[in-house]
Enzyme design. Structure first.
Site, short mmCIF file in Angstrom:
data_model
loop_
_atom_site.label_atom_id
_atom_site.label_comp_id
_atom_site.label_asym_id
_atom_site.label_seq_id
_atom_site.Cartn_x
_atom_site.Cartn_y
_atom_site.Cartn_z
N LYS A 186 27.56 -44.53 75.55
CA LYS A 186 27.62 -43.84 74.21
C LYS A 186 28.01 -44.79 73.16
O LYS A 186 28.98 -45.22 73.12
CB LYS A 186 28.25 -42.38 74.42
CG LYS A 186 27.14 -41.13 73.20
CD LYS A 186 26.98 -42.12 71.88
CE LYS A 186 28.44 -41.17 71.18
NZ LYS A 186 28.22 -41.68 69.53
N GLU A 262 41.80 -44.38 74.29
CA GLU A 262 42.45 -45.55 73.28
C GLU A 262 42.01 -44.70 71.57
O GLU A 262 41.21 -45.38 71.73
CB GLU A 262 41.46 -46.74 73.52
CG GLU A 262 41.61 -47.01 75.12
CD GLU A 262 42.41 -47.67 75.52
OE1 GLU A 262 43.10 -47.88 74.73
OE2 GLU A 262 43.25 -48.33 76.45
N CYS A 296 42.78 -51.11 65.14
CA CYS A 296 43.22 -50.24 65.71
C CYS A 296 44.39 -50.73 66.01
O CYS A 296 46.05 -50.17 65.82
CB CYS A 296 42.77 -49.19 67.59
SG CYS A 296 42.95 -50.61 68.27
N GLU A 404 46.81 -43.54 59.36
CA GLU A 404 46.12 -44.71 59.73
C GLU A 404 44.56 -44.39 59.24
O GLU A 404 43.88 -43.72 58.40
CB GLU A 404 45.50 -44.42 61.48
CG GLU A 404 44.83 -45.92 61.26
CD GLU A 404 43.75 -45.40 62.83
OE1 GLU A 404 43.55 -44.81 63.00
OE2 GLU A 404 43.61 -47.28 63.74
P1 NDP Z 1 35.70 -41.71 66.19
O1 NDP Z 1 35.99 -41.10 66.94
O2 NDP Z 1 34.94 -41.31 64.91
O3 NDP Z 1 33.80 -42.15 67.32
C1 NDP Z 1 34.87 -43.01 68.61
C2 NDP Z 1 33.42 -42.14 70.01
O4 NDP Z 1 33.62 -41.37 69.71
C3 NDP Z 1 31.85 -43.15 68.39
O5 NDP Z 1 31.05 -43.33 68.91
C4 NDP Z 1 31.67 -41.15 68.07
O6 NDP Z 1 30.61 -41.14 67.86
C5 NDP Z 1 31.90 -40.16 69.24
N1 NDP Z 1 32.18 -39.36 68.97
C6 NDP Z 1 32.04 -39.03 67.87
N2 NDP Z 1 32.37 -37.54 67.75
C7 NDP Z 1 32.48 -37.24 69.65
C8 NDP Z 1 32.33 -35.58 69.32
N3 NDP Z 1 32.63 -34.56 69.38
N4 NDP Z 1 32.59 -35.46 71.58
C9 NDP Z 1 32.75 -37.41 71.78
N5 NDP Z 1 31.97 -38.63 71.39
C10 NDP Z 1 32.22 -38.41 69.34
O7 NDP Z 1 36.44 -42.98 65.49
P2 NDP Z 1 35.02 -44.12 64.86
O8 NDP Z 1 33.99 -44.72 65.10
O9 NDP Z 1 35.68 -44.19 63.89
O10 NDP Z 1 36.63 -45.46 65.14
C11 NDP Z 1 37.36 -46.08 64.66
C12 NDP Z 1 38.76 -45.61 64.93
O11 NDP Z 1 39.05 -45.82 66.42
C13 NDP Z 1 40.17 -45.45 64.60
O12 NDP Z 1 40.91 -44.19 64.48
C14 NDP Z 1 40.77 -46.39 65.65
O13 NDP Z 1 41.82 -46.31 64.80
C15 NDP Z 1 40.17 -46.25 66.91
N6 NDP Z 1 40.07 -47.37 67.70
C16 NDP Z 1 40.90 -47.30 68.74
C17 NDP Z 1 40.74 -48.09 69.50
C18 NDP Z 1 41.97 -48.69 70.54
O14 NDP Z 1 41.34 -49.31 71.42
N7 NDP Z 1 42.66 -47.70 70.65
C19 NDP Z 1 40.11 -49.64 69.41
C20 NDP Z 1 39.08 -48.92 68.33
C21 NDP Z 1 39.21 -48.49 67.36
P3 NDP Z 1 29.75 -41.38 66.44
O15 NDP Z 1 29.15 -42.54 66.38
O16 NDP Z 1 28.56 -40.08 65.97
O17 NDP Z 1 31.07 -41.33 65.54
#
Ligand code: NDP
Length: 504
Positions: A186, A262, A296, A404
């Site tokens: 996705k 993650e 992150c 964060e």
């Molecule tokens: P989100 O949690 O908003 O989204 C992550 C993914 O999940 C996107 O593809 C999003 O879709 C999808 N998503 C949203 N809602 C749902 C749901 N209900 N069920 C399943 N999937 C869903 O994070 P961001 O994209 O805003 O990324 C930033 C965050 O990611 C920060 O908190 C950061 O720390 C974390 N992160 C962690 C990393 C790690 O390795 N630990 C690495 C990089 C980032 P959509 O695109 O529509 O929003």
């Protein structure tokens, strides 16, 4: 199938398809739903791609299920060949991938080329090498032989965030495929074009249809559908802690699929009195502002020992403010800082800066929006820039210290003793990363074993390596991407008891 024409560095144009990538074909979504993709720097509409919903995820699952038996049976050496080929194709098209990151995610072209693409191809090659080496063990049991095998889960979901879309996809794709799983990726709604380009290369590399399916879409529909699907057996998610909870809940209330999370972080960077201060200032400056803080493992809480506090702050301030001179179009050479990913992320970060001021933190520098000297952005859709921002005079209970921010905002704290800094660094709910700057091996070892973090950087920051596991503890999640350890998260154990019949 229609394609978007994108313009990369130097005016070079290339195309990416707009459809969902299912069974090696780009197709429209069943309900013809679409996503508009904007350039966060200019605000221009880059184009429209198909957006998957629940029915599309289901179609992808059916196609992946058909591909599963063939992929599982394919010899490891063949899987290895395909993963290597994919890595080579990504390296061949590195300019396109770097341009895509700049165009839809606002990431700096040269940084993506040097780090993200390099790491993505390293990871694919690393796991290509494992594809024919995933084995179990054999042992004697009462009256027979026991075999312990590692087997794939089957159809798996990979949910990707916008902040490093290719690299994070490869962290999951490499071990998933090497272990014999088939996948549905996705792509993030704000930055879906890497996934579109990747689909092209999956087909070109010669993966059997259905092994890799890529569906851009909204989290609440496509992402949720993956998390809830009864035939998806494992989900690997990277994103916020809040969404990670939803994924875990959906897994628990559907088929108890396995989940790897993650999640977010609030890394502590600790500068001890014997540190090489120039080195510490370099890494902490990068570690608190790279990719506009949308990383992150950001080291956004910087703890500095009393004896070197003033000298460190001086060096750190010089390095952290000079990048401001190089803001601009992330596609262009010489640009060091691009725009925020979106207007809402910009607003969110600015509201944290306001909260810091309101709570009484003292602004050391930054705290304001920046304007591109070229001034070409469309004010309606361009995300805008935020200056690297640092607060001092902070206390551990402030919002800017606890939460964060996912922006270029850091806090500097003074400390006296090791015990004090360990207690403060570990006071966070998160446990993703921490850095230690010191030349004293005993101190480094004491601190690195006492700090609660999945990644520990010593005299450096944020240097991912294909052969090291990457993951968090506490509210930063569980499971690993990368490293041989990641394979445990993509396989399930089967114990076979082979009873020896009495021969004649
Ligand atoms: P989100 O949690 O908003 O989204 C992550 C993914 O999940 C996107 O593809 C999003 O879709 C999808 N998503 C949203 N809602 C749902 C749901 N209900 N069920 C399943 N999937 C869903 O994070 P961001 O994209 O805003 O990324 C930033 C965050 O990611 C920060 O908190 C950061 O720390 C974390 N992160 C962690 C990393 C790690 O390795 N630990 C690495 C990089 C980032 P959509 O695109 O529509 O929003």
């Amino acid at each position: 199938m229609p394609a978007l024409t994108l313009t990369g560095r130097g005016g070079r144009s290339f195309e990416v398809p707009t459809g969902l990538f299912i069974s090696n074909q780009f197709i429209d979504s069943i309900n013809r739903t679409t996503l508009d993709v904007y350039n966060p720097y200019s605000g221009a509409l880059l184009g429209t791609v198909s957006a998957g919903e629940s029915a599309d995820i289901d179609l992808a699952v059916q196609e992946a299920s058909k591909a599963l038996p063939t992929w599982r049976r394919l010899p490891g050496t063949e899987k290895e060949r395909l993963l290597y080929r994919l890595a080579s194709l990504i390296a061949r098209d590195a300019d396109d991938f770097a341009a895509i990151h700049a165009l839809d995610a606002g990431m700096v072209y040269d940084q993506v080329r040097a780090l993200d693409i390099r790491n993505a191809t390293d990871v694919l090659r690393h796991f290509a090498g494992w594809a024919d080496k995933i084995s179990g063990r054999i042992t004697d049991i009462t009256n027979g032989t026991g075999y312990v095998r590692r087997e794939p889960f089957g159809v798996c979901g990979l949910i990707i965030p916008w902040n490093a879309p290719l690299m994070i996809t490869c962290w999951k794709l490499g071990p998933a495929l090497a272990s014999g799983n088939v996948v549905i990726i996705k792509s993030p709604e704000l930055a879906p074009l890497c996934g579109q380009k990747l689909g092209q290369l999956i087909a070109e590399a010669g993966f059997p249809p259905g092994v890799v399916n890529i569906v851009p879409g909204h989290g609440a529909t496509a992402g949720q559908a993956i998390a809830e699907h009864m035939q998806i057996r494992k989900v690997s998610f990277t994103g916020s802690t809040q969404t990670g909870r939803k994924v875990l809940q959906a897994a628990a209330s559907s088929n108890l699929k396995k989940v790897t999370l993650e999640l977010g972080g609030k890394g502590a960077s600790i500068v001890l009195k014997d540190a090489d201060l120039a080195n510490a200032a370099f890494w902490t400056s990068m570690g608190s502002s790279a990719n506009n803080g949308q990383i992150c493992v950001l080291g956004s809480r910087i703890y500095v020992q009393d004896e070197v506090y003033d000298d460190f702050v001086k060096e750190f301030s010089v390095l952290s403010t000079q990048g401001t001179a190089y803001i601009g179009n992330p596609l262009d050479a010489g640009v060091a800082k691009g725009p925020m990913i979106s207007r809402s992320q910009h607003a969110r970060v600015m509201s944290y800066i306001d909260a810091g001021l309101h709570e009484g933190a003292q602004l050391l520098f930054g705290g304001k929006q920046l304007h591109d000297p070229m001034g070409t952005a469309d004010e309606n859709h361009a995300s805008g820039f935020i200056a690297n921002t640092v607060f001092v005079g902070v206390t551990e209970d402030m919002e800017i210290v606890k939460e964060e921010i996912f922006g270029p905002v850091a806090t500097i704290h003074r400390f006296s003793t090791e015990a004090e800094v360990i207690q403060k660094a570990n006071a966070s709910e998160y446990g993703l990363s921490a850095s230690i700057f010191s030349r004293d091996i005993d101190r480094v070892q004491r601190l690195s074993s006492a700090l609660e973090a999945g990644q520990m950087f010593v005299n450096c920051w944020g240097t991912p390596s294909a052969n090291m596991p990457f993951g968090g503890t506490k509210a930063s999640g569980f499971g690993s991407d990368m490293g041989v350890e990641a394979l445990e998260g993509w396989t399930t154990l089967k114990s076979t008891y082979h009873w020896h019949m009495h021969g004649e």
